[in-house]
Write a protein that holds these residues in place. Structure first.
Motif, PDB file in Angstrom:
ATOM      1  N   ASP A   1      24.566  65.043 -25.797  1.00  0.00           N
ATOM      2  CA  ASP A   1      23.932  65.882 -26.811  1.00  0.00           C
ATOM      3  C   ASP A   1      22.697  66.487 -26.178  1.00  0.00           C
ATOM      4  N   GLY A   2      22.912  67.635 -25.521  1.00  0.00           N
ATOM      5  CA  GLY A   2      21.828  68.186 -24.721  1.00  0.00           C
ATOM      6  C   GLY A   2      21.640  67.323 -23.481  1.00  0.00           C
ATOM      7  N   ARG A   3      20.443  66.756 -23.341  1.00  0.00           N
ATOM      8  CA  ARG A   3      20.173  65.846 -22.230  1.00  0.00           C
ATOM      9  C   ARG A   3      20.330  64.384 -22.622  1.00  0.00           C
TER      10      ARG A   3
ATOM     11  N   ALA B   1      31.916  82.733 -20.936  1.00  0.00           N
ATOM     12  CA  ALA B   1      31.494  81.338 -21.151  1.00  0.00           C
ATOM     13  C   ALA B   1      32.333  80.685 -22.251  1.00  0.00           C
ATOM     14  N   TYR B   2      33.646  80.858 -22.143  1.00  0.00           N
ATOM     15  CA  TYR B   2      34.528  80.322 -23.190  1.00  0.00           C
ATOM     16  C   TYR B   2      35.880  79.958 -22.592  1.00  0.00           C
ATOM     17  N   LEU B   3      36.137  78.666 -22.485  1.00  0.00           N
ATOM     18  CA  LEU B   3      37.446  78.141 -22.100  1.00  0.00           C
ATOM     19  C   LEU B   3      37.774  77.002 -23.060  1.00  0.00           C
TER      20      LEU B   3
ATOM     21  N   SER C   1      31.069  75.942 -22.128  1.00  0.00           N
ATOM     22  CA  SER C   1      29.874  76.172 -22.941  1.00  0.00           C
ATOM     23  C   SER C   1      28.633  76.058 -22.069  1.00  0.00           C
ATOM     24  N   ARG C   2      27.548  76.705 -22.489  1.00  0.00           N
ATOM     25  CA  ARG C   2      26.313  76.684 -21.720  1.00  0.00           C
ATOM     26  C   ARG C   2      25.695  75.285 -21.677  1.00  0.00           C
ATOM     27  N   GLN C   3      26.068  74.423 -22.590  1.00  0.00           N
ATOM     28  CA  GLN C   3      25.583  73.051 -22.536  1.00  0.00           C
ATOM     29  C   GLN C   3      26.219  72.281 -21.391  1.00  0.00           C
ATOM     30  N   LEU C   4      27.430  72.683 -20.999  1.00  0.00           N
ATOM     31  CA  LEU C   4      28.130  71.992 -19.925  1.00  0.00           C
ATOM     32  C   LEU C   4      27.978  72.698 -18.585  1.00  0.00           C
TER      33      LEU C   4
END
Length: 526
Positions: free
Chosen positions: A369-371, A481-483, A495-498
């Motif tokens: 969850d984020g960091r 940024a979408y798979l 996603s930009r989080q990953l």
């Protein structure tokens, strides 16, 4: 009458041309056809001398009487419509003879002081082509101009920019040697059987453990060398309750709905009733380390669900990932999977229904969850279905069979995996390339199979265009940024989080460079 002919000869000899004929005449349009020979009045050449006795006030040279036998100009105009006239044997070619042809008997010879021919005729004699007759020459096509095309472009309509023979040669280098594969598989199977027998004999909580081969080797898409194997150690779980722990729909807390006495999972229950994923994985690791086998156990990697064992020494070393998984049967799939597995047009509704009746597996994997890392979470796994889809990938049952038509689906997947491996070899873990893995390639492969479900869209003879189109789709996923996960569409693997934007942009730029330069990366040796 004799006086008029004599006067005409004197006028031509003296170069006297009436002033009206010296005015430039507008060129005739391309669509107009020359008059038939001998019928009506012939068109006067531009700047042609006026015969004595011709009326000085003629409104237009086109209305003037035909000159005496200007056959060369007439022949040139006719060949513009009919093609060049054949050259007579023995005739000496003059300037522009290849276009104008030899002089004909009876044609008026050019004399000193004669008026110049029409511009079109001069251009034909010099070898130039009027602009109105032929289009401008086309520039040669650029190398792989459609490397960033959208996914909606058809595979069959794309000309290959990579080179089919080149890709086929690369695929030959990726094939596993039969002898090496047999020896590696024998060593891995021996290790697997030894581990399972030793674990069951201990009478521990893992006494009901079983085996499920997963990964690229068992999916027959392993490339280069048989040096990596994935083996699931599965344990049956009673009815469980899954609590989604984030918005992705892939990670869950797991607890027992009914806790029958003597369950193998009792040891790993926490105070809140959930099953401790970390505690369970740690216990299995300790058991494996105590077994007397000639292997090296890697240190635990944070967040990894695998226990990595190494057989032998480099360069003949074999890596084996042991993955613990809980098998959940007699239970419907989670709601997050409702819009996934859209294979109706690819493999059919019946096959989808059969997959839905199969069990699901959950592996111990930390959610982020984020960091913040959430421990004791479980991630859904569909490795068993992924293996079946890759092995039975055709929308017809005879696809890639001995008597069937061969497709290039698995070959395209191998090439993309090889491309990612080679880029990592070239750049190391710089620029965030370590964030990309073979599962990204496999997910993109499944999505591409759904987009182009027909076997005819993946013919092996069209390997270059199919691979180009597959790369186009993968690039679109990077740029957008979408798979989406194939089974869990709410789980975006890009996603930009990953994966941060800089890493995605770098990989996208490198792939485009390889496409436009015909994949020099494939020439590197591992």
């Amino acid at each position: 009458m004799g006086d008029q002919c004599a006067g005409a000869r004197r006028a031509r000899g003296a170069g006297k041309v009436p002033s009206q004929s010296s005015a430039p005449q507008p060129p005739r349009s391309q669509s107009a056809k020359p008059p038939a020979r001998g019928g009506g009045r012939a068109r006067a050449g531009r700047g042609a001398a006026r015969l004595p006795g011709e009326h000085a006030n003629a409104t237009s040279p086109r209305d003037a009487p035909a000159p005496i036998a200007p056959q060369r100009a007439t022949a040139a105009r006719s060949r513009t419509e009919e093609g060049p006239a054949p050259r007579k044997t023995g005739s000496a070619p003059g300037p522009g003879a290849s276009d104008a042809g030899p002089a004909r008997k009876g044609a008026a010879p050019a004399r000193k002081g004669a008026a110049p021919a029409r511009k079109d005729a001069v251009r034909r004699e010099k070898g130039a082509v009027p602009k109105t007759h032929e289009p401008a020459p086309r520039a040669p096509p650029a190398v792989a101009p459609c490397c960033c095309a959208g996914p909606e472009s058809g595979i069959a309509g794309r000309s290959g920019g990579v080179g089919g023979r080149r890709l086929r040669d690369v695929l030959k280098t990726l094939s596993l040697g039969r002898q090496d594969t047999s020896e590696a598989a024998e060593r891995v199977n021996q290790l697997r059987d030894t581990l399972v027998s030793a674990i069951r004999a201990r009478g521990s909580s893992f006494s009901a453990i079983d085996i499920l081969g997963t990964g690229s080797y068992y999916e027959h898409v392993k490339i280069s060398a048989p040096n990596e194997f994935d083996i699931m150690f599965t344990m049956p779980a009673p009815r469980v309750e899954l609590e989604q722990c984030d918005d992705s729909g892939a990670f869950y807390y797991m607890s027992l709905k009914r806790n029958p006495q003597g369950s193998d999972l009792d040891t790993f229950l926490q105070e809140d009733g959930t099953i401790a994923a970390c505690k369970m994985l740690f216990a299995l690791r300790n058991i494996i380390k105590k077994i007397d086998i000639q292997v090296t156990v890697d240190k635990k990697k944070a967040g990894s669900p695998a226990i990595t064992l190494r057989i032998g020494n480099p360069p003949m070393e074999i890596s084996v990932d042991i993955i613990l998984a809980l098998e959940v049967r007699s239970q419907s799939w989670p709601a997050s999977t409702q819009d996934g597995l859209k294979i109706e047009k690819w493999l059919g509704r019946k096959v989808k229904q059969e997959y839905k009746w199969k069990p699901i597996y959950l592996v111990p994997k930390h959610a982020k969850d984020g960091r913040v890392i959430k421990e004791d979470t479980w991630r859904l796994s569909f490795s068993h279905i992924e293996k079946d889809m890759i092995k039975n990938h055709g929308n017809t049952k005879t696809c890639c069979e001995s008597n069937g038509v061969k497709c290039c689906r698995k070959n395209c997947l191998k090439l993309l995996k090889h491309l990612l491996d080679q880029l990592k070899t070239k750049h190391g873990n710089r620029r965030g390339l370590d964030k990309f893995c073979s599962y990204h390639a496999k997910t993109a492969f499944f999505q591409a199979c759904v987009r182009w479900p027909d076997d005819k869209q993946w013919l092996f003879t069209d390997l270059e265009s199919c691979f180009q189109n597959f790369l186009d789709y993968f690039l679109d996923c990077l740029n957008n940024a979408y798979l989406p996960h194939f089974f869990i569409p709410t789980h975006n693997l890009f996603s930009r989080q990953l994966i941060d934007k800089a890493s995605s942009d770098f990989l996208s730029k490198e792939i485009k460079y390889e496409i436009n330069n015909r994949f020099p990366i494939f020439e590197l040796q591992n």
